[in-house]
Every structure is written in structure tokens, then in C-alpha cells.
Motif scaffolding. Structure first.
Motif, mmCIF file in Angstrom:
data_model
loop_
_atom_site.group_PDB
_atom_site.id
_atom_site.type_symbol
_atom_site.label_atom_id
_atom_site.label_comp_id
_atom_site.label_asym_id
_atom_site.label_seq_id
_atom_site.Cartn_x
_atom_site.Cartn_y
_atom_site.Cartn_z
ATOM 1 N N ILE A 297 2.248 2.042 -3.493
ATOM 2 C CA ILE A 297 1.461 2.758 -4.458
ATOM 3 C C ILE A 297 1.439 4.119 -4.151
ATOM 4 C CG2 ILE A 297 -0.789 2.824 -5.268
ATOM 5 C CD1 ILE A 297 -1.681 0.118 -4.086
ATOM 6 N N VAL A 298 1.381 4.520 -2.702
ATOM 7 C CA VAL A 298 1.362 5.858 -2.280
ATOM 8 C C VAL A 298 2.266 6.773 -2.728
ATOM 9 C CG1 VAL A 298 1.202 7.667 -0.573
ATOM 10 C CG2 VAL A 298 -0.393 5.545 -0.354
ATOM 11 N N VAL B 223 3.074 6.428 -6.877
ATOM 12 C CA VAL B 223 2.197 7.432 -7.466
ATOM 13 C C VAL B 223 1.857 8.724 -7.091
ATOM 14 C CG1 VAL B 223 -0.576 7.703 -7.828
ATOM 15 C CG2 VAL B 223 0.593 5.381 -7.815
ATOM 16 N N ALA B 224 2.285 9.116 -5.972
ATOM 17 C CA ALA B 224 2.361 10.442 -5.593
ATOM 18 C C ALA B 224 3.592 11.135 -6.445
ATOM 19 C CB ALA B 224 2.827 10.633 -4.057
ATOM 20 N N GLY C 140 0.787 -1.126 -0.046
ATOM 21 C CA GLY C 140 -0.017 0.182 -0.178
ATOM 22 C C GLY C 140 0.869 1.225 0.145
ATOM 23 N N SER C 141 1.841 1.254 0.703
ATOM 24 C CA SER C 141 2.690 2.490 0.753
ATOM 25 C C SER C 141 3.367 2.644 -0.313
ATOM 26 C CB SER C 141 3.711 2.335 2.081
ATOM 27 O OG SER C 141 3.063 1.874 3.244
ATOM 28 N N GLN D 242 4.186 14.695 -13.301
ATOM 29 C CA GLN D 242 3.252 15.048 -14.310
ATOM 30 C C GLN D 242 3.070 16.695 -13.918
ATOM 31 O OE1 GLN D 242 2.440 13.525 -16.691
ATOM 32 N NE2 GLN D 242 0.773 12.460 -16.633
ATOM 33 N N ARG D 243 2.890 17.128 -12.650
ATOM 34 C CA ARG D 243 2.660 18.463 -12.682
ATOM 35 C C ARG D 243 3.766 19.332 -12.705
ATOM 36 N NH1 ARG D 243 0.943 19.282 -6.540
ATOM 37 N NH2 ARG D 243 0.529 17.198 -6.505
ATOM 38 N N GLY D 244 4.954 18.692 -12.621
ATOM 39 C CA GLY D 244 6.130 19.557 -13.108
ATOM 40 C C GLY D 244 6.250 19.936 -14.476
#
Lengths: 507, 321, 324
Positions: free
Chosen positions: C310-311, C314-315, C307-308, C321-323
């Protein structure tokens, strides 16, 4: 060789309850650039769909290169060498230029697809036929709007069989300097002997590149103009709307101007810096600037959609916190966005739901929506703004551009907003509704609001604004009073030609 | 001929799902008359209570335009916090119930941080919450053994086993939550905002809606709701069974989307979800009464689920066109 | 969010590789603490373990490529693991009643294709959303499979099935070679043929594809059949791995499949789901699971670690992506 590459004669097309085309004719000569103009609803897109074989007309004849097409199916039209460049881009953002150009028509090699050959051909076509040197490996999402447009053109023409190319509003999303890129490509295509049908709202482009122009009004051909020059605009407008251009903008009246919005030293990273201006109450301030000048980013920043890195904004001397759109609205600053269908309206919602979205507190009791109060509030706006159809439950997706814009405006009029920011207020709005929106903008200023109009249309800015600031490369470079500056002066200032002239005058 | 076909089509389209619902109802009633007895109908409602609560929470998240795969974890946390509060810390039943709801809200807060703070898509964010939450339960229970608490106070047990005016408490709780959710999502100004952001987020932002705050609130509220389901589950069997919430996920998703398919504009909505849950509950109950074995019942239930969904969607699309 | 700003900095390109770098660091840490981890045997074990997941990931990748990567409205097929279990169940049941393997395989294949076609019809003809359809299909298929196998474990000792696990060709297990071949064929079809490019176009922008004369619906339908086929193949590897069909593996397989496939998107330079990304994702997830086990981390922690991951991945991918 046939005289006309395309000849549509006396086309009639009916939809339930509407006669969309009534004896419409359109003839494009081989090797010419032919303009098609008309207001929204005049039948331009219907006639294009008839030509594309999407709609079958009730009456009339379709001839391509002297050959009658009956019936005209999309495949038959394609085989006859007619290509359509649709207004929407229809490209896959994460595809490369090569993949996009050959989408649906990949070249097969011995081992799967011929990647190298496709890339070579795509690059060669873009460079030689459209005048755009571009690497085939670049991703669509990294390209500018004009480059994307030309990739779309390349996809339609790469098979080399095109004889007639129909451009439907190719420059709508482009800035002036980008328009030149597309215009250059069209000139190159013309030189290759390809006939072009050019559909656009922008009359300056029509008069720039077209040899002949057909004008549609209410589904009919009302005129075909030869010898197009820059001076033809007035004639074309008269034919389109059946009245003269002077009706378009409200008459200039002297309004008293008080202290209103004041922007000091505003900056946003990688967009603009040191922007300061005043927009007094009762004043309409224009912002001019090309794409990349920081104009769009400035309005976004004023509305909290983009992070501010420096500067202050105040209204009547009180400082404003505009870090999010919600805060801006709460403090009386509202935006009519440029992308109305994405950002302006929740399209699946009704007129009433959209118009009350920002003022739900007022049309509710104990947190529950009071449908009657909402409908009543909306009814009054529908009457005041003449929204059609006058039905609060109409789904906004189905409204015309002008009426959608009025719904956005209705939402903000319901608030106590004191600062109205309009970003491209009349994009995709037909001429009749344009005049109404200009009147509404003038009325707002008359009622003491600070109004900012950001636009890429110099005629619009000169016609509606009191003062215009000009942005270039992230700075304010000029300020004009609309009453003593012409549209040409504004264009010169926006494109940087003015500084040369200004220096000459000063010297 | 064609007109008759058309009228039949029209009837099917207008009342399609209702007809399917009724057809199954009649079928089950004929098969086993016990199905129609008041006690059994009450059974259906009672047996659907936890699923109803979970599906309500999920409806809220789906209305924001997201999805929540971790609703089961919120249920588990609700049950675990309540049971541990009573057994280990000796809290009274009401404080324990509050502890359960707070425990569930932690799951919602975690989701909200991932989705709002780190901007991870809800599907992947809640999937990782699911992984992490499952793992935490295994670690805490040393591999997944249940924590039982035989001496659970009667008041707490009554959450699942008592009744109010003859109606099972859990059904009453579910009904109250249905009303709250209906008012919240379909009638309140917050519901209007939630639907606006779910349909078209950029437009909601420009309209001045605080989308991040709403999203945060929805994840927390949905998780707290699911934790209430956990309280009922724990009270029912007087223990906390780790990883038991997962079993409700698929049915909850099915119920929410059946409900959305019934809506004229295809939106997730509370009344639709209620219809979806009752349909699933009725089918499960009816198949049980048919005396089928467990495996066959399961298979039939799955096939009915697929068909019902297909029917509901086809109905909406045909109606829309 | 709105107007794009041309970025001058190339740091964003580096950020793009962060997901891989993170995995690299975790694996390095593991191999430092468990010297046996980097041996051929343990790598072989990892690959063998991951074979069923690799197959279903490849199938899911094809579906996502055709339908788009929006999980709720785009392409997804959650029913592949159920199809795999069905394939295993039918085969095991028929083998134990003495039927020849070829016949078992034909029947299993037919059943799986029926599942794939049902998905395709429900989604492209009736217009249901894939997430919902395939989730419901998952439930239905698992139910049917439980009827077939009566929810019990069936052991299989057919020599061909055992060979998938035990036989070696040139020192490499036959199962690995076979899966490598299947993946190579799928990769070629999805990334090197016109069909594959059209598939990706359909998923990338449906409108664009249709304007270019691509029949998107048909491709989406085909992708579900391909996915069902990978499920069919996966069934045999499930049989080989556990020496038989056993109920309950589908839940875990589904979670692993979704985790690996969407993690794979974070590895791709274009940030989209690709076939090789999905396969790499499956291998890395298996490596991490086995790796942590081998350095003595309690298995209860595995979910938390996944789970960690993925976080974190993906984060970071969102950050890159935002950059842009």
C-alpha cells in the motif's frame, strides 16, 4: 415574435426582516446581450433566482416570450428555454469533456450509452457554437478555467432548446486573454439569435459586449441604459453606488520611502525567473500580469507556498528565509490570499478565532487561550476596520466578501508584519467595501509597511499603487509610475502592446 | 396540537442524547438493581479506562482531519515493549513503562512519516501501519502466542490492579489523561491550531500554522497515549497478548464520532468522546447484568450503537437547521 | 498545491503506470522462484481464492463511485463483509434445518437488503457519515449473525453450493464464470449506462451533479443497496469456499476489501476508484498472497508485505498526481 424574451415586472421578494427586491424590473429583448449590474446586495442574485423559479416572488409578473409563467417552477423555466450558467463551475474534475457536457442528459444507444455519438456532438457543439476546438476525451482537471467555463456552457445548451442564457459572473476566475474566449463564445451565441443576460462586476466587459444594461440598487431597478459605449462606465457606476468614481481610491499623498523589501534574482521552476524589485517602506508596489505571466506564482513564492529555485529576499538589508508560510509570518511577511474562502479564513471558525489565529501566543497564558484577551483584541479590530456584524463570535462563513477580507486583514494587523502582500484584494468585494479596503491599504503604507498589491484589475493597480511592475511569461518586462501612467498604458504593457508602442516612441 | 409537537421536538433536540443516556440508565437500574451500586458504577469507569485512553488518542487524530486505524498497534507495542523490557532485560517497572511508551511512539512516528513525509492519506497510511504492525507482532511472537511474565513487579501490576485513595489506578490514569487532553485540545493554543487545520487546512497554512509539525506531533502523541493503554492491558493480565489492540478500534471510533455528533458544530471534542465512551461502557455493563448470553449481548450492543449514533447525528442536524 | 503549471514532460504519464509495474515486477520475481506459480492450476487457485473479495470489492467500488473517494466524508461501506457473513450464516442455518435452498436465498437476500436500506436511510435521510454508519452497522450485523449461528461453524454440503467450487463448465470453474458474469453486469451498469455516469458524477462532485438535475442522494442510497446485494452473493461464495459458514472471516474480508479497492484506484489512469480497478486490485492482492506463500515466505510476513505494498503503490501514485 414577442418583443421581450424575458420580462420581469415590479417583482417584490421578501425574506424575514429584509425586502430583497422592491419593484425590481428586468426586460431582455430577443437577440440582445443585456447587462445586469449592481453592488453586492443590490438584489442581482435574488432576481436571478426568481427568474430560475427557485424563489417565488410576493408580487410582480414573469413573462417569457410573451407567455406568463405562473408559478415559475425550475422545470417550467427550463422548458421555456432559459438556461443558467452559474458562477461556480460545478464540474467533476476527473470526468472527460464529453461526460461533462452530457452529465445528467446522457444519450442512450442500443448498447448502454452512445459514447461516440455524445463525443461527436460535444466536440461539434464546442467548435461550431462556441468557437472552441477541444477533444471530447480530455479531462476537466487538465483544462484551463475558460475552457471549463465553456464546457459548462455547452452542457446547458447542448439540447439546442436554449432561447435565453443567463451568465452569472462568467469571467470572475479568468485572466484577460481568457476572457476573450468567453466573449467570443457569447458573440457567437448572440449571432445564433439567443438572448443573453450578462451579470458581472467587470464594467469594462459590460460596456464591451452589452447592448443594453439594467442597474440595480438596494433591490430596485434604478436605471436602464441604451447605447452602451466604453464611456458609459462612469454613468453606470454613478447609478450603482449613487456617487462618483473619484471617491473610490484614497487621495494620492507623498509618503517618505525607506529601504524595505528587496528581491534579487528570484526564480521558481516552470513559473518565473530572474525577478528583482524593491518595495520600500511606505510604498505600495503593484504587480500586473496575465494568468501564466508568473504573477500568482511570484506572490506564492514570496510567501513560501511555492518552492524557490534561486534568488534572495531581504528586508532592510537583512536576508529573509521564506521557505514556508510559517517562516514568512514569523519574519513579518504576510499574505492576503486571492482565494479568501479556501486559503484566507477557516470559515467554520468565528471572527475572533480567525483574527487571533496568527497571534495565539499573545492572547494566551501558559499555553492556554485567554478568551477574554482574544475577545478584547478582536473588538478593537472590529471597531478599527468596521467589521459587520460587530460580533467577535460571528461565524466567518456567513460574512460578506468585504467583511471576510477585513477579518483576514485584522489577523495580520495583530502581528508585527512589515511586509503586506495582497493578492487580488477586492475580488468578490462590493464597491463600498472596496473603497474601505483601498483606504486600509494606503494606511498601511502610511504607517511604514512595504505593501505589494498583485491584481488582474488595471484600474485598481493604477488607482492604489505608487509603482507597478509588469510581468509577462515569467519575467518583469516593464515598470510604470502610477502618477504618470494611465490605465490604458498599464493594459497595453500587460498585454504586450506596449513594447511595440515603446519601440515606436524610442524610434 | 402543532405547538405541543413542537415543544416535544424541541425538548428532544436539546436534550436528546442526554435523554437516551438517562433512559438506558433507568432501564438497566430497573432490570438489575446491582447496576446502581457504587461498586458497579466504579466497574463501568474502570472497565472503560483503556477504551477511554484509546478514544482520546483517536480524538486528537480525528481533530486534525485524519483517522488512525493503527491505534490498536500502538497499544500492542506499548504492552510488548514494557513486558519484554521487564522479562528479557530485567528493567525496573518505571523504565519498562517508559520503554512501553517509547515503543508506542514508534508506531506514531511511522504513521507520521507516511502521512507527513510521503503524503499518503491517513486512512490508507494507518491501514498499512496496521497490516505491518500486525505482521511484525506475528513474526516476533512466532505466530501470535502471548508473552507472559508471571513475576511482574507489583508496582507495574498496580498500574491496572492497584488503587489510589480507593479509586482504581487505571481510572485515575484515564482521568488524568482526559484532563490533559481537554486542556490540550479545547483550551490551548495548540488545540486551536489543530482544530483550524482539521477544518480547513489551506487556510491554516496561510495563517502561518506549521501544519506538518502539528500533524507529526499529533500522531506521535496519540500513539504514546495508546501505549499507556497497552501498559494497563499488560499489567492487568501480566502478559502481552499480540493483536489484542484491534478490539478497541471500532468502539474508539464510535465513541469519537458520538462525541463529534454531540458537538454543536460537529467537531471531534474531548468531552464528547468521554460521553461516548461512558455510554458504550454503560451499555456493555448493563447488558451484562441483564444476564443475556454473549451473542445476544453483542448483537444488542451493535444495534444500540447504530441507533445512538443516528440519534446523535439527527439531533445535531435538526438543531443546526 | 495551488496554481497549476502546465507540464510539458510526459514522464508523469509513465509514473502513472508505476503501481502496475511494481506489481508486475513482484509477480515476475515470484514466478522466477516458483516455477509452478504461472501454471493454469495456480492461476485458477488464485482466482478461486479471490472470488469473495472480488464481489465485495465490486460493491464497495459502486459505493465509492457514488459517494466520492474521501474516506472519511465520502462514500465507503465497511458493512459489506458483515452482510456477506450474514448471508452465509442465514443460509447455512436454514439449510441445516432442512429448508430448500431457494427459500434460504430469499430470506438471506431480504436480510441483506434490509441492511443496505438501513445504511441508505441513515446516510441519506439522517445525514450520518458513511464511514461511521457502516462501521457501526458492521458491528451490529456481525452481532446479529452470531446470534443466528450461535458463533459456531456450520458445514454445508448442498450440491448447488458445492457446485460453485467444484463444478466446471467448459473447463472453467462455474464459480469463476458466475462472478465474471456478475462483475460484467456491474461494470456495464456503472461505466456504460446513464445511471452509472450519474453515479460517478454524484461522487465526483455532488454540487455539479445536483445542478445537472441528478438526484445524488437517491444514487447514493441505491449504491448501498447494490453493495448489500454483492454482500448477499458473496455469502454463497464464502459458504462454497469453506464448505460452510464460519465466524470471524468478516474482519479479514473487510481489510482485504478496503486494501484492494483503494489500491485499484492507483491503477486507474484517472486515479479514481473504478470497478475494474477494484477487481484487478482484488486479484493482484490474492496473487501476491498466494505467490509469496508458494516461494516459501512465512505467512506471518503477509501483513507486512501487504502494508508495504500500500505504502509503495500509494506513495508512487501520489507522486504521479503531484507531477501533473
Amino acid at each position: 415574435m414577442a418583443d421581450f424574451a424575458v420580462s420581469l415586472k415590479d417583482i417584490v421578494k421578501e425574506f424575514p426582516g429584509v425586502r430583497a427586491l422592491d419593484s425590481a424590473s428586468l426586460e431582455v429583448k430577443s437577440g440582445e446581450v443585456h447587462g445586469l449590474v449592481g453592488e453586492n446586495g443590490a438584489g442581482k442574485s435574488t432576481v436571478i433566482k426568481v427568474l430560475a423559479g427557485v424563489y417565488q416572488p410576493e408580487a410582480g409578473s414573469i413573462m417569457i416570450n410573451g407567455q406568463s409563467l405562473n408559478p415559475a417552477t425550475p422545470a417550467a423555466v427550463h422548458d421555456a428555454g432559459i438556461r443558467f450558467i452559474h458562477q461556480e463551475l460545478h464540474l467533476v474534475p476527473h470526468f472527460t469533456v464529453t461526460e461533462s457536457v452530457f452529465m445528467g442528459q446522457e444519450l442512450r444507444g442500443r448498447f448502454g450509452i452512445a459514447k461516440r455519438e455524445m463525443r461527436r456532438r460535444a466536440e461539434a457543439f464546442l467548435r461550431d457554437n462556441l468557437g472552441l476546438p477541444l477533444s471530447g476525451n480530455r479531462l476537466i482537471r487538465d483544462l484551463g478555467p475558460a475552457e471549463r467555463k465553456l464546457v459548462q456552457v455547452a452542457r446547458a445548451l447542448i439540447d439546442g432548446a436554449a432561447q435565453v442564457v443567463v451568465f452569472d459572473e462568467p469571467t470572475a476566475p479568468l485572466a484577460i486573454e481568457e476572457v476573450d474566449l468567453v466573449m467570443g463564445a457569447i458573440a457567437k451565441l448572440k449571432a445564433q439569435g439567443i438572448a443573453i443576460l450578462y451579470v458581472s462586476h467587470y464594467l469594462s466587459e459590460i460596456t464591451d459586449i452589452c447592448d443594453r444594461v439594467t442597474v440595480f440598487r438596494q433591490g430596485e431597478t434604478v436605471g436602464v441604459f441604451d447605447n452602451i459605449t466604453a464611456a458609459s462606465s462612469a454613468e453606470l457606476i454613478y447609478a450603482m453606488v449613487g456617487r462618483a468614481i473619484s471617491d473610490m481610491f484614497p487621495a494620492r499623498t507623498e509618503r517618505s520611502v525607506d529601504t524595505g523589501l528587496s528581491v534579487r534574482g528570484l526564480a521558481a521552476a516552470r513559473a518565473f525567473s530572474d525577478v528583482s524589485f524593491e518595495a520600500g517602506r511606505g510604498e505600495i508596489l503593484g504587480i500586473a500580469g496575465l494568468i501564466g505571466s508568473g504573477r500568482e506564482e511570484l506572490t506564492d513564492c514570496l510567501y513560501g507556498l511555492r518552492k524557490r529555485t534561486a534568488g534572495t529576499v531581504s528586508f532592510e538589508g537583512r536576508s529573509l528565509d521564506l521557505n514556508t508560510a510559517a517562516k514568512a509570518v514569523a519574519q513579518g511577511v504576510v499574505l492576503v490570499p486571492r482565494d479568501r474562502r479556501n486559503d484566507g479564513l477557516v470559515l467554520p471558525m468565528s471572527v475572533s478565532e480567525n483574527a487571533t489565529l496568527a497571534t495565539l501566543d499573545r492572547t494566551s497564558r501558559a499555553g492556554l487561550v485567554d478568551a477574554k484577551a482574544a475577545a478584547a483584541a478582536t473588538e478593537s479590530h472590529i471597531t478599527a476596520l468596521d467589521i459587520r456584524p460587530p460580533n467577535p463570535d460571528a461565524i466567518t462563513r456567513l460574512l460578506s466578501g468585504g467583511n471576510q477580507q477585513k477579518v483576514v486583514l485584522a489577523r495580520w494587523l495583530a502581528t508585527d508584519a512589515k511586509v503586506f502582500i495582497f493578492d487580488e484584494p477586492t475580488v468578490g468585494v462590493d464597491v463600498g467595501a472596496k473603497a474601505e479596503i483601498y483606504q486600509l491599504i494606503a494606511d498601511l503604507a502610511g504607517k511604514g509597511a512595504s505593501v505589494i498589491v498583485s491584481s488582474s484589475d488595471p484600474v485598481e493597480l493604477q488607482g492604489i499603487c505608487d509603482r507597478i511592475i509588469v510581468m509577462m511569461r515569467g519575467k518583469i518586462v516593464d515598470e510604470l509610475r502610477a502618477s504618470d501612467a494611465s490605465v490604458d498604458d498599464l493594459v497595453a504593457a500587460t498585454t504586450g502592446a506596449a513594447s511595440v508602442q515603446g519601440a515606436a516612441h524610442a524610434g | 396540537m402543532t405547538t405541543r409537537a413542537n415543544t416535544l421536538r424541541d425538548v428532544l433536540l436539546r436534550f436528546g442524547f442526554l435523554i437516551v443516556f438517562a433512559a438506558f440508565f433507568v432501564l438497566f437500574a430497573f432490570w438489575n438493581p446491582v447496576f446502581l451500586q457504587g461498586g458497579n458504577l466504579l466497574n463501568i469507569v474502570e472497565g472503560s479506562a483503556i477504551l477511554m485512553i484509546m478514544a482520546l488518542g483517536l480524538t486528537l487524530i480525528v481533530a486534525t482531519g485524519g483517522i488512525d486505524l493503527s491505534i490498536g498497534i500502538a497499544l500492542d507495542f506499548g504492552a510488548a515493549f514494557a513486558v519484554v523490557a521487564m522479562s528479557t532485560y530485567g528493567l525496573d517497572w518505571f523504565s519498562a513503562a517508559c520503554a512501553g511508551v517509547i515503543g508506542g511512539s514508534l508506531v506514531g512516528i511511522f504513521n507520521a512519516i507516511l502521512v507527513v513525509g510521503l503524503r499518503i492519506s491517513p486512512f490508507l497510511a494507518t491501514l498499512s501501519t496496521f497490516f505491518i504492525g500486525s505482521s511484525v507482532q506475528r513474526i516476533f511472537t512466532n505466530g501470535g502466542g502471548p508473552i507472559s511474565y508471571r513475576r511482574m513487579p507489583t508496582e507495574f501490576r498496580n498500574i491496572a490492579q492497584g488503587d489510589i485513595l480507593g479509586v482504581p489506578t487505571e481510572a485515575v490514569i484515564a482521568a488524568v489523561l482526559v484532563v490533559i487532553y481537554y486542556l490540550l485540545l479545547e483550551r490551548s493554543i495548540w488545540g486551536r491550531r489543530i482544530h483550524a487545520m482539521g477544518m480547513q487546512r489551506p487556510a491554516a497554512i496561510v495563517a502561518g500554522i506549521r501544519v506538518n509539525r502539528i500533524l507529526f506531533g499529533c500522531f506521535v502523541f496519540a500513539a504514546m497515549t495508546c501505549a499507556v493503554g497497552g501498559l494497563i492491558a499488560a499489567a492487568n493480565i501480566r502478559m502481552f497478548t499480540p493483536l489484542s489492540g484491534f478490539s478497541y478500534l471500532l468502539d474508539a471510533i464510535a465513541a469519537v464520532f458520538i462525541g463529534a455528533a454531540l458537538h454543536p458544530r460537529g467537531r471531534p471534542n474531548v468531552l464528547g468522546t468521554v460521553a461516548g465512551v461512558l455510554f458504550l461502557g454503560m451499555v456493555a455493563n448493563g447488558l451484562n447484568l441483564m444476564g443475556l448470553n454473549f451473542n445476544t449481548k453483542d448483537a444488542l450492543q451493535g444495534i444500540i450503537l447504530v441507533s445512538a449514533l443516528a440519534f446523535a447525528v439527527a439531533q445535531r442536524r435538526a438543531r443546526g437547521s | 498545491m495551488r496554481g497549476e503549471v502546465p507540464s510539458v514532460l510526459k514522464i508523469t504519464d509513465l509514473v502513472g503506470y508505476l503501481p502496475l509495474v511494481i506489481f508486475g515486477l513482484v509477480l515476475t520475481y515470484i514466478s522466477l522462484h516458483a516455477p509452478n506459480f504461472l501454471t493454469l492450476q495456480s492461476l485458477e487457485l488464485i482466482v478461486m481464492q479471490s472470488l469473495p473479495v472480488v464481489l465485495v470489492c465490486a460493491g464497495l467500488a459502486v459505493v465509492v463511485m457514488a459517494g466520492g473517494d474521501d474516506v472519511v466524508s465520502g462514500g465507503i461501506d465497511l458493512s459489506i463483509p458483515a452482510t456477506a457473513v450474514l448471508s452465509a450464516g442465514i443460509t447455512a442455518q436454514m439449510l441445516t434445518s432442512g429448508m430448500p435452498l431457494a427459500l434460504c436465498a430469499v430470506v438471506a437476500l431480504a436480510a441483506c437488503i434490509v441492511v443496505g436500506l438501513s445504511n441508505a436511510v441513515l446516510i441519506t435521510k439522517i445525514g450520518m457519515t458513511p464511514l461511521l454508519t457502516t462501521l457501526a452497522m458492521f458491528v451490529a450485523v456481525v452481532g446479529v449473525n452470531n446470534v443466528i449461528t450461535v458463533s459456531r461453524r456450520i458445514n454445508v454440503d448442498h450440491s448447488w453450493i458445492v457446485a460453485l467450487r467444484a463444478q466446471e463448465i467448459a473447463g472453467i470453474p462455474a464459480g469463476i464464470l458466475l462472478v465474471a458474469l456478475i462483475v460484467a453486469i456491474l461494470f456495464f451498469a456503472a461505466h456504460r449506462t446513464g445511471w452509472g455516469l450519474n453515479l460517478q458524477a454524484a461522487g465526483g462532485s455532488r454540487d455539479a451533479a445536483e445542478i445537472s438535475g441528478i438526484d445524488a442522494n437517491r444514487l447514493v442510497a441505491q449504491s448501498f443497496v447494490v453493495a448489500a446485494f454483492t454482500g448477499f452473493l458473496c455469502g454463497f461464495f464464502l459458504l462454497a469456499r469453506g464448505s460452510g459458514s464460519s465466524p470471524g472471516v468478516q474482519d479479514n474480508l473487510m481489510l482485504e476489501m478496503v486494501l484492494a479497492t483503494f489500491l485499484g484506484a492507483a491503477f486507474s489512469p484517472r486515479r479514481v476508484v473504478t470497478l475494474w480497478g477494484a477487481v484487478l486490485g482484488a486479484l493482484l492482492v490474492a496473487a501476491i498472497s498466494i505467490g509469496f506463500k508458494s516461494i516459501g515466505v512465512n505467512v506471518f510476513w503477509t501483513g507486512l508485505i501487504k502494508g508495504s505494498l500500500i505504502v509503495v503503490v500509494v506513495a508512487f501514485s501520489a507522486l504521479a498526481q503531484r507531477g501533473r
